[in-house]
Write an enzyme that holds these catalytic residues in place. Structure first.
Site, PDB file in Angstrom:
ATOM      1  N   ASP A  20       0.681  -1.035  -0.262  1.00 31.46           N
ATOM      2  CA  ASP A  20       0.382  -0.325  -0.244  1.00 31.46           C
ATOM      3  C   ASP A  20       1.092   1.649  -0.294  1.00 31.46           C
ATOM      4  OD1 ASP A  20      -2.377   1.452   0.572  1.00 31.46           O
ATOM      5  OD2 ASP A  20      -2.015   2.160   2.246  1.00 31.46           O
ATOM      6  N   ASP A  22      -0.165   5.279   0.864  1.00 34.41           N
ATOM      7  CA  ASP A  22      -0.350   6.353   1.797  1.00 34.41           C
ATOM      8  C   ASP A  22      -1.343   5.787   3.165  1.00 34.41           C
ATOM      9  OD1 ASP A  22      -1.380   8.771   0.243  1.00 34.41           O
ATOM     10  OD2 ASP A  22      -2.161   7.533  -0.792  1.00 34.41           O
ATOM     11  N   THR A 115      -3.022   0.807  -4.790  1.00 35.28           N
ATOM     12  CA  THR A 115      -2.734   1.633  -4.349  1.00 35.28           C
ATOM     13  C   THR A 115      -4.299   2.515  -4.386  1.00 35.28           C
ATOM     14  OG1 THR A 115      -2.320   4.646  -3.499  1.00 35.28           O
ATOM     15  CG2 THR A 115      -1.712   3.247  -5.578  1.00 35.28           C
ATOM     16  N   SER A 116      -5.405   3.129  -3.470  1.00 38.94           N
ATOM     17  CA  SER A 116      -6.455   3.529  -3.542  1.00 38.94           C
ATOM     18  C   SER A 116      -6.246   4.851  -4.408  1.00 38.94           C
ATOM     19  CB  SER A 116      -7.058   3.542  -2.962  1.00 38.94           C
ATOM     20  OG  SER A 116      -8.006   1.692  -2.325  1.00 38.94           O
ATOM     21  N   LYS A 147     -10.919  -1.295  -2.437  1.00 39.61           N
ATOM     22  CA  LYS A 147     -10.859  -1.403  -0.732  1.00 39.61           C
ATOM     23  C   LYS A 147     -11.841  -1.290  -0.569  1.00 39.61           C
ATOM     24  CE  LYS A 147      -5.702  -1.284  -1.204  1.00 39.61           C
ATOM     25  NZ  LYS A 147      -4.440  -0.558  -0.557  1.00 39.61           N
ATOM     26  N   ASP A 172      -2.088   0.030   6.236  1.00 40.05           N
ATOM     27  CA  ASP A 172      -2.284   0.606   7.541  1.00 40.05           C
ATOM     28  C   ASP A 172      -3.351   0.510   7.677  1.00 40.05           C
ATOM     29  OD1 ASP A 172      -3.244   4.227   6.938  1.00 40.05           O
ATOM     30  OD2 ASP A 172      -2.959   2.592   5.403  1.00 40.05           O
TER      31      ASP A 172
END
Length: 225
Positions: A20, A22, A115-116, A147, A172
């Site tokens: 991931d 962020d 990642t989003s 996600k 996270d």
């Protein structure tokens, strides 16, 4: 004189890593909170209600949860505007402690960013934090579902040519940990948000994480306590 011994915890041996961005590699909390605080104000919402939903998800998925009666087309349109705003607002974006060393340690090992963020935002934040961008990237454009859907992690493993259950994911957020576990990966939670989540293991920062080539092949992941 007493000395403090370092205790090493073994997470396991894996063929690949799924990362991931962020909150895991990049601390972008200040920028995220600026953007979404403005959004909350514009929609007359208490920011304390908005913030727990934001982390880990694509913006349209956050909006869908907070505004369940609003058409998805409107969420997608507004999300595009927010992404453009986030891409230009990188003040205060820095690396998670240990991220530069960690990325250097896995440079020769199979790994993917999952990642989003969209590709432009991912590049902007990784650049602002001074971090190397992984060659394999699964971004918002790569998936249909945000996600906590496991699609991103499944596609990350497929892009690396490995089974997801032979991967360790670094995450996270609650949405991210749920997505990675649903994909079949084991998960190392990173940072304070992940401390209470049901990850396989947890580290405060990437400074505690060690990844080394395993004699039997793949990568051995350990945690220094």
């Amino acid at each position: 004189m007493r000395t403090t011994e370092t205790v090493t915890e073994t997470v396991g041996v894996f063929s690949a890593l799924l990362l991931d961005m962020d909150g895991t590699l990049v601390n972008s909390d200040a920028a995220v909170e600026r953007i979404w605080r403005r959004w909350a104000d514009e929609h007359g919402m208490d920011f304390a209600r908005v913030l727990p939903v934001v982390h880990g998800r694509q913006g349209f998925a956050t909006m869908a949860e907070l505004l369940p009666d609003r058409p998805m087309e409107e969420n997608l349109r507004e999300n595009a505007l927010l992404l453009a705003e986030e891409t230009t607002d990188v003040a205060g974006v820095v690396e998670i402690p240990g991220a530069t060393r960690f990325l250097a340690s896995i440079e020769e090992l199979p790994h993917a960013l999952v990642t989003s963020a969209d590709a432009a935002l991912a590049k902007a934040r990784m650049t602002a934090a001074g971090l190397r961008m992984p060659d394999v990237q699964i971004t918002a454009e790569s998936v249909r579902a945000s996600k906590p859907d496991p699609e991103g992690f499944l596609k990350g493993a497929a892009a690396l040519g490995v089974h997801p259950w032979d991967c360790v994911a670094l995450e996270d957020s609650a949405a991210g940990v749920e997505a990675a576990l649903a994909a079949g990966a084991r998960v190392v939670g990173v940072g304070p948000r992940a401390a209470a989540l049901e990850a396989t293991a947890h580290v405060e920062t990437l400074e505690q994480l060690r990844v080394t080539p395993a004699p039997e092949g793949g990568a051995r992941v350990t945690i220094a306590r």
